[in-house]
Design an enzyme around this catalytic site. Structure first.
Site, PDB file in Angstrom:
ATOM      1  N   TYR A 245      -0.597   4.852  12.619  1.00 55.90           N
ATOM      2  CA  TYR A 245      -1.951   5.388  12.436  1.00 55.90           C
ATOM      3  C   TYR A 245      -2.839   4.905  13.597  1.00 55.90           C
ATOM      4  CZ  TYR A 245       0.036   7.039   8.163  1.00 55.90           C
ATOM      5  OH  TYR A 245       0.863   7.694   7.276  1.00 55.90           O
TER       6      TYR A 245
ATOM      7  N   ARG B 235      -2.885  -4.932   8.652  1.00 57.92           N
ATOM      8  CA  ARG B 235      -1.439  -4.679   8.588  1.00 57.92           C
ATOM      9  C   ARG B 235      -0.942  -4.302   9.973  1.00 57.92           C
ATOM     10  NH1 ARG B 235       2.663  -0.940   4.942  1.00 57.92           N
ATOM     11  NH2 ARG B 235       3.410  -2.760   3.831  1.00 57.92           N
TER      12      ARG B 235
ATOM     13  N   GLN C 221      -6.965  -0.750   1.363  1.00 55.03           N
ATOM     14  CA  GLN C 221      -6.470  -0.542   2.726  1.00 55.03           C
ATOM     15  C   GLN C 221      -7.314   0.544   3.379  1.00 55.03           C
ATOM     16  OE1 GLN C 221      -2.710   1.493   3.923  1.00 55.03           O
ATOM     17  NE2 GLN C 221      -2.187  -0.476   4.838  1.00 55.03           N
TER      18      GLN C 221
ATOM     19  N   THR D 217       0.527   5.533  -0.260  1.00 56.86           N
ATOM     20  CA  THR D 217      -0.226   6.781  -0.339  1.00 56.86           C
ATOM     21  C   THR D 217       0.353   7.667  -1.421  1.00 56.86           C
ATOM     22  OG1 THR D 217      -0.955   6.703   1.937  1.00 56.86           O
ATOM     23  CG2 THR D 217      -0.659   8.896   0.996  1.00 56.86           C
TER      24      THR D 217
ATOM     25  N   PRO E  52       0.838  -1.212   0.000  1.00 55.34           N
ATOM     26  CA  PRO E  52       0.000   0.000   0.000  1.00 55.34           C
ATOM     27  C   PRO E  52       0.869   1.257   0.000  1.00 55.34           C
ATOM     28  CG  PRO E  52       0.037  -1.046   2.177  1.00 55.34           C
ATOM     29  CD  PRO E  52       0.727  -1.984   1.239  1.00 55.34           C
TER      30      PRO E  52
ATOM     31  N   HIS F 262      -5.711  -0.917   8.250  1.00 58.08           N
ATOM     32  CA  HIS F 262      -4.370  -0.379   8.549  1.00 58.08           C
ATOM     33  C   HIS F 262      -4.172  -0.329  10.067  1.00 58.08           C
ATOM     34  CE1 HIS F 262      -0.595   1.358   8.015  1.00 58.08           C
ATOM     35  NE2 HIS F 262      -0.863   2.363   7.200  1.00 58.08           N
ATOM     36  N   GLY F 263      -3.398  -1.291  10.565  1.00 59.16           N
ATOM     37  CA  GLY F 263      -3.102  -1.307  12.001  1.00 59.16           C
ATOM     38  C   GLY F 263      -1.627  -1.042  12.260  1.00 59.16           C
ATOM     39  N   ALA F 264      -0.940  -0.465  11.263  1.00 55.10           N
ATOM     40  CA  ALA F 264       0.523  -0.332  11.337  1.00 55.10           C
ATOM     41  C   ALA F 264       0.947   1.132  11.267  1.00 55.10           C
ATOM     42  CB  ALA F 264       1.158  -1.116  10.178  1.00 55.10           C
TER      43      ALA F 264
END
Ligand SMILES: Cc1cc2nc3c(=O)[nH]c(=O)nc-3n(C[C@H](O)[C@H](O)[C@H](O)COP(=O)(O)O)c2cc1C
Length: 366
Positions: A181, A229, A101, A25, A23, A176-178
């Protein structure tokens, strides 16, 4: 030898090979968060370049504080769903699968069209400075500590955008758990100073992560790939470590599995970095030892080490970031035995937009 180029069953879907686009941005959506034609060309390019799975950039989940960057795409209204649908169709037509994501920025908040007030677990700012290639903010703002109502609204945003993801035709969802964030902030003892049941012990810090996974699973039903993630480090603090070490990270993976996640996507500076307060294992190897959950792994995977990594993690999907930016046809190049370029970060300057990348490509082709 583990064959990375053959199709791979990943939960309920067949992925044409074991390479995923990581992923990334690109802050290139319309100002109202609608994905556009530029993004469709961009993502289709990676599918044409051979990536069996495309994972989109972090996409915001509500009209409150989830958006973190100007021109970040969202997945919360009909226009955004329609924009993503076009991208999904283009990637599918090129023969690849695509996961979205879903991301809530939390305290890593640089721009948001709905509110000026970031939120987070506590009134704690990220370390370091905001990311210059995503916006012009010079300093972080102090986030407001989330109330229970804010927490419920954030969970609801993940669930609704998950429903939208399914409607847009995505093949799966990565939460998104990484990287610092919102969900990672709740896990982190740097960000999370709460004294209610969302803070303190690992079980409490895990609570929001578990509730989001459960809510997303409930929204999309069974037989639809959902994962998360996970990292310890953040974009501005890459060496942060969970105080609970390897056992703590194993517990995180087990908890998301039990909440309904089909996969975890580990990310670190290097997929093989031993990286815990104790012990010698990498994030990926701790996750790989947990039964009943599939794996996507990321961190410095390139043309020199991919086969070793694939052999070491014979069932994992390998997610590639920088080498994919430098070579959108990275997988095709590997197949053809062609040269692989290194990344020139000038392609992401002054902002990490697709327009700047295309300008860089024109200049460097000349
Ligand atoms: C320009 C850029 C944007 C990124 N955006 C995201 C993102 O939206 N979500 C995410 O989880 N990681 C993001 N990352 C991290 C990458 O997914 C990946 O973890 C990182 O580049 C390390 O992998 P690599 O060594 O293969 O490049 C981004 C990285 C770059 C270079």
């Amino acid at each position: 030898m583990s064959d990375v180029m053959h199709s791979n069953k990943f939960q309920s879907i067949e992925v044409p090979n074991r390479f995923a686009l990581a992923p990334m941005t690109r802050t290139s959506a319309e100002p109202d968060g609608t994905p556009n034609a530029l993004m469709a060309d961009h993502y289709e390019g990676y599918a044409r370049g051979g990536f069996g799975l495309v994972i989109t950039e972090g996409t915001y989940t509500d009209d409150k504080a989830s958006q973190g960057y100007a021109n970040q795409p969202g997945l919360i209204d009909d226009a955004q769903v329609a924009g993503w649908q076009t991208i999904v169709n283009r990637v599918h037509a090129a023969g690849s699968k695509i996961f979205v994501q879903l991301m809530h920025a939390g305290a890593q908040f640089q721009a948001n069209r709905y509110t000026n007030q970031p939120v987070g677990p506590s009134e704690v700012m990220p370390k370091g400075a905001p990311l210059g290639f995503y916006g012009d903010q010079e300093a972080w703002q102090t986030p407001a500590a989330m109330t229970k109502a804010d927490i419920h609204a954030a969970i609801d945003g993940f669930a609704k955008s998950a429903t939208n993801a399914k409607a847009a035709g995505f093949d799966g969802i990565e939460i998104h758990g990484a990287n610092g964030y919102l969900l990672n902030q709740f896990l982190s003892t740097h960000f999370n100073k709460r004294d209610d049941n969302y803070g303190g012990s690992l079980e409490n810090r895990l609570r929001l992560v578990v509730e989001v996974v459960r809510a997303v699973r409930k929204a999309v039903g069974d037989n639809y790939p959902v994962g998360i993630r996970l990292s310890q480090g953040t974009v501005t603090d890459p060496d942060y470590q969970l105080p609970e070490g390897e056992a703590g990270f194993r517990r995180v993976v087990e908890a998301v599995r039990d909440a309904g996640a089909d996969f975890v996507h580990t990310t670190d500076g290097d997929v093989n970095r031993p990286y815990f307060v104790e012990g010698k294992q990498s994030l990926a190897s701790v996750a790989a030892a947990v039964d009943g959950i599939e794996l996507i792994i990321n961190g410095n995977i390139d043309e020199t080490n991919y086969q070793d990594v694939a052999n070491q993690f014979p069932d994992a999907i390998l997610a590639v970031g920088k080498k994919a930016l430098a070579n959108p046809d990275f997988v095709q190049r590997l197949k053809d035995g062609k040269e692989i370029a290194d990344i020139d970060f000038a392609m992401l300057q002054p902002k990490a937009t697709i327009t700047n990348e295309l300008a860089w490509r024109r200049q460097n082709a000349a």
